[in-house]
Design an enzyme around this catalytic site. Structure first.
Site, PDB file in Angstrom:
ATOM      1  CG  ASP A  52     -13.181  87.855 -52.486  1.00  0.00           C
ATOM      2  OD1 ASP A  52     -12.594  86.818 -52.120  1.00  0.00           O
ATOM      3  OD2 ASP A  52     -12.629  88.981 -52.477  1.00  0.00           O
ATOM      4  CE1 TYR A  53     -14.967  86.723 -44.069  1.00  0.00           C
ATOM      5  CE2 TYR A  53     -12.699  87.512 -44.103  1.00  0.00           C
ATOM      6  CZ  TYR A  53     -13.870  87.269 -43.418  1.00  0.00           C
ATOM      7  OH  TYR A  53     -13.951  87.572 -42.082  1.00  0.00           O
ATOM      8  CG  ASP A  54      -9.256  88.126 -47.083  1.00  0.00           C
ATOM      9  OD1 ASP A  54      -8.932  88.652 -46.011  1.00  0.00           O
ATOM     10  OD2 ASP A  54      -9.409  86.894 -47.227  1.00  0.00           O
ATOM     11  CG  ASP A 237     -10.630  92.054 -53.622  1.00  0.00           C
ATOM     12  OD1 ASP A 237     -10.896  90.852 -53.437  1.00  0.00           O
ATOM     13  OD2 ASP A 237      -9.591  92.594 -53.202  1.00  0.00           O
TER      14      ASP A 237
END
Length: 288
Positions: A52-54, A237
């Protein structure tokens, strides 16, 4: 409060309640055994990393357009992606052009807009994973108008338009007032989602609308089945990452699904904070 508004809020509450009951498989899990993952990584020859990124590769920031990749993470990803035994995908709700800019020069695949589009490493072509029958235009204008209305009446809130999805961000708005506005917006959006093929998601200070059936899990499953790896590392997250955890069998010893922060999750393990993700990637990059 008008009766119609009360009914909308009640509908939203009941929908969230049903969703929480349906997530009974989520549970608190043990903290990540770092050494075990490193050994498994070193012994593998066909590795898949789904990141995942953010909130995972980058910390959550107040300005959602200021979340460029930290240099240390960029360095680790470059080292990991240079290994011919590795295949890395960044799986995000972000727009593809934004991810393209922030990941420039790093040889990774990108799954954008919650897996609606996939671009393979070293490729310039985007592949849609959504069924051809999905009609985004059927609901886009109605939801965009609604989000723009709540953007205007909520100072600090912004609307993000993507190719097949929309997002209403309110991290920069007054916390108490914006939360109240978010509840109202969510109630109205759930009413619309009952009429059209659209899923509405309430994430971390953001409400998103995306085509029904399009999830990070669908993208993760497609990539896994095509690659048939002997090691999988999947980290995320928030709620949308649970879709990836759900399709990756955590009883399979080659699969390592990791939630950022301790919470009920479908992942196999958790790390305490986002900084531990940075440390994990650096250690894997130096492990072989």
């Amino acid at each position: 409060m008008k009766k119609e508004h009360q009914e909308l809020l009640a509908t939203a509450f009941l929908a969230d309640l049903v969703k929480s009951v349906q997530s009974d498989d989520a549970a608190f899990v043990p903290r990540l055994d770092l050494e075990k993952v490193i050994v498994s990584y070193q012994n593998a020859h066909k590795r898949l990393l789904l990141l995942d990124y953010d909130g995972t590769l980058t910390p959550i920031v107040r300005d959602h357009m200021a979340a460029s990749l930290p240099p240390s993470v960029s360095s680790s990803l470059k080292k990991l992606s240079s290994d011919p035994n590795n295949k890395i995908y960044v799986v995000s709700g972000r727009d593809g052009s934004v991810l393209d800019e922030w990941l420039e020069g790093i040889d990774v695949g990108i799954c954008c807009e919650h897996g609606n589009f996939i671009r393979e490493p070293k490729s310039e072509d985007w592949i849609s994973t959504a069924p051809e029958s999905i009609d985004v235009e059927a609901w886009r204008d109605s939801i965009l108008t609604l989000m723009r209305y709540y953007e205007e009446r909520t100072p600090g809130a912004t609307v993000e338009e993507k190719y097949s999805s929309l997002a209403w961000h309110y991290r920069n708005a007054d916390n108490e007032y914006s939360t109240s506005q978010a509840h109202e917006l969510m109630a109205h959006l759930k009413s619309i989602s009952n009429k059209y093929p659209v899923d509405v998601l309430w994430g971390n200070k953001v409400i998103e609308a995306r085509p029904s059936g399009v999830t990070k899990g669908g993208a993760a499953k497609k990539i896994f089945q095509e690659m048939q790896p002997d090691f999988v590392l999947c980290i995320g997250d928030d709620k949308t990452d649970e879709d990836m955890f759900a399709v990756l069998d955590k009883s399979n010893p080659i699969i390592n699904t990791i939630a950022v922060k301790r919470r009920p999750t479908l992942a196999k393990a958790y790390v305490k904070e986002q900084k531990e993700v940075i440390s994990l990637l650096a250690k894997l990059a130096a492990a072989v």
